[in-house]
Each structure stands twice: as C-alpha cells, then as structure tokens.
Design a protein around this motif. Sequence first.
Motif, PDB file in Angstrom:
ATOM      1  N   PHE A 121       0.839  -1.203   0.000  1.00 13.09           N
ATOM      2  CA  PHE A 121       0.000   0.000   0.000  1.00 13.09           C
ATOM      3  C   PHE A 121       0.876   1.256   0.000  1.00 13.09           C
ATOM      4  O   PHE A 121       0.606   2.225  -0.722  1.00 13.09           O
ATOM      5  N   HIS A 122       1.925   1.227   0.802  1.00 11.64           N
ATOM      6  CA  HIS A 122       2.857   2.364   0.816  1.00 11.64           C
ATOM      7  C   HIS A 122       3.455   2.596  -0.571  1.00 11.64           C
ATOM      8  O   HIS A 122       3.457   3.720  -1.074  1.00 11.64           O
ATOM      9  N   GLU A 123       3.955   1.541  -1.187  1.00 13.12           N
ATOM     10  CA  GLU A 123       4.650   1.708  -2.466  1.00 13.12           C
ATOM     11  C   GLU A 123       3.690   2.068  -3.602  1.00 13.12           C
ATOM     12  O   GLU A 123       3.982   2.955  -4.403  1.00 13.12           O
ATOM     13  N   ILE A 124       2.555   1.369  -3.658  1.00 19.12           N
ATOM     14  CA  ILE A 124       1.628   1.590  -4.781  1.00 19.12           C
ATOM     15  C   ILE A 124       0.792   2.863  -4.583  1.00 19.12           C
ATOM     16  O   ILE A 124       0.754   3.734  -5.454  1.00 19.12           O
ATOM     17  N   GLY A 126       1.170   5.121  -2.097  1.00 22.84           N
ATOM     18  CA  GLY A 126       1.959   6.260  -1.619  1.00 22.84           C
ATOM     19  C   GLY A 126       2.839   6.861  -2.696  1.00 22.84           C
ATOM     20  O   GLY A 126       2.886   8.089  -2.847  1.00 22.84           O
ATOM     21  N   HIS A 127       3.556   6.020  -3.437  1.00 25.11           N
ATOM     22  CA  HIS A 127       4.563   6.541  -4.372  1.00 25.11           C
ATOM     23  C   HIS A 127       4.178   6.483  -5.850  1.00 25.11           C
ATOM     24  O   HIS A 127       4.575   7.340  -6.621  1.00 25.11           O
ATOM     25  N   CYS A 128       3.486   5.416  -6.253  1.00 22.70           N
ATOM     26  CA  CYS A 128       3.300   5.224  -7.707  1.00 22.70           C
ATOM     27  C   CYS A 128       2.511   6.333  -8.402  1.00 22.70           C
ATOM     28  O   CYS A 128       2.816   6.642  -9.561  1.00 22.70           O
ATOM     29  N   ILE A 166      10.906  12.433  -0.968  1.00 21.64           N
ATOM     30  CA  ILE A 166      10.071  11.350  -1.488  1.00 21.64           C
ATOM     31  C   ILE A 166       9.178  10.736  -0.411  1.00 21.64           C
ATOM     32  O   ILE A 166       8.039  10.362  -0.663  1.00 21.64           O
ATOM     33  N   GLU A 167       9.692  10.634   0.796  1.00 17.62           N
ATOM     34  CA  GLU A 167       8.894  10.000   1.853  1.00 17.62           C
ATOM     35  C   GLU A 167       8.025  10.995   2.625  1.00 17.62           C
ATOM     36  O   GLU A 167       6.859  10.717   2.906  1.00 17.62           O
ATOM     37  N   PHE A 168       8.601  12.138   3.012  1.00 19.28           N
ATOM     38  CA  PHE A 168       7.867  13.019   3.927  1.00 19.28           C
ATOM     39  C   PHE A 168       7.854  14.470   3.454  1.00 19.28           C
ATOM     40  O   PHE A 168       7.790  15.392   4.268  1.00 19.28           O
TER      41      PHE A 168
HETATM   42 FE   LIG Z   1       8.713   4.798   0.508  1.00 18.38          FE
END
Ligand SMILES: [Fe+2]
Length: 262
Positions: A121-124, A126-128, A166-168
């Motif tokens: 969930f984080h990768e898809i 959050g980032h994708c 990228i993260e925060f």
């Molecule tokens: Fe990440």
Amino acid sequence: MTTACAYTAREADSDGFIHYPPEEHQVWHDLIVRQQRNLPGRACHEYLEGLAKLALPHDHIPQLADIDAVLLDNTGWRTAPVPALIPFGRFFKLLANKAFPVATFIRRHEDFDYIQEPDIFHEIAGHCPLLTHPAFAEFNEIYGKLGLDADKTERVFLARLYWFTIEFGLVGLNPQERRIYGGGILSSPSETEYALSGKPEYRAFNIADVLRTPYRIDRIQPIYYVLDKLDTLFEIAQSDIMGEVHKAMSKGLFEPHPSLAD
Ligand SMILES: [Fe+2]
C-alpha cells in the motif's frame, strides 16, 4: 532495510500473478477508502492526477502488471517485486534503472496507520501516483544513480534527502496552499491528517539543512521540509547533490528535535 522484518512478501505464481487471501484485500480496501476521504485538499494535485491515471481498485490489491502499464506509458518506469527488505545496493540499482521496488505484502490491521516496513500500500498508493510525474520520476532515477556510487557514510546522508522529499515532503510555501507529496505521509491515514495540522514545524526546503537533519522512522515527524513546487525536484536532481553531501558530512548533524530523544 536490512534488519529483521515481521512480514514476508508473497511470491507470484508461474503466470506472474500474486494471490492474496481475502483479509489482505480487505486491509487494502479499508486503507484506500480511508485515504480517499483524507486526500482531497491535502495531497498535491500532481499526486491526485497520478492517482486518477492509475485508477487503483478498491476491492482488491492490484497486480503490479496493471501499475506498470500506466507508469511505462507516462515516464518509462515500472515496479519490481522484492522481498520485504532488500540491501541498499539493490534498492539503488533498481531506482537507477527506473524500477521502483515494491514489497508484495500488506500490513495487518494492527499496523493500519503506519508501519516502518514499506508495504504494497505504501509503495503503490503512496509513491506510484507521483511516478507518473516527470520531475518526481527523474529525481528517483538520479537518486538511485548517486546512491549506487556512494559509500556507506554518503548513503546515510543521501537517505535524509530521500526521507525529507520522497517519503515526507510537502509542497507549497504558502500555508493555505500547502499540500503533501511524500509517500510516507500519503500511505499513513493518521499522518495525512497530522502533516498539515499546524502542529509540526515547517521549514522551506534547503538541501544543506535537509542533509543535516536527524530523523527517526519510528516517530511521527516533528519537522517537514516544504518545496515551493514539485518541479523543483528537477532542479535538485540536476544540482551537485554529492557536493552538498560532502559539505554536510564535514559540518555534521543538527541537534535532534526534542521529540526524537528517547
Ligand atoms: Fe517509501
């Protein structure tokens, strides 16, 4: 990324399809429905546009091939299924080759609001969405290339740049127009609400400061760095990042924020 993890990634079958049990699809559903309520007015418009392009399902965890079709079409990126934790060298190599590592497991309900281990969930989610955006995509690629060539100490400094962007990362210097682009926030229901609450400290992005700012992955963030606009990631990617890393190494870290003390 190389310490023990409480989760195990799911393996694809011979057709490349990953099967998840119903309760894991339910966690995905609950997360995405909650974030659908949270995101308007909080996530930056580039993220929301990317989210619309991905058209993520609500009732099941998406297959990576469906994500890749959208990413490839927009920025030439794709995902790469990985175990829950991978060595830094592999992480950087994937990014340098425009492949975003996605650990194919999802958090349990007890970790609903935040997990230290990045799950699907984080990768898809959050980032994708932002990997469809050229500035965000290029920044990740350059970061991967720099990380590949960096030594262990340089990588620790580089990690702060990644963390606070990228993260925060936040975008929008005017508080009324401030929005979230960091995937660590956008994949955490509680931090999505907290990040723009006025409680944390907001600092204008400055790479020299970012590289010297301590953080912890097991605390809610007391400090966020704010970009003027997302396209500034292009400029950062083209700047002398390693030169800044070396300056930061010689100056040393700032005192940790009091909330980060044990
Ligand atoms: Fe990440």
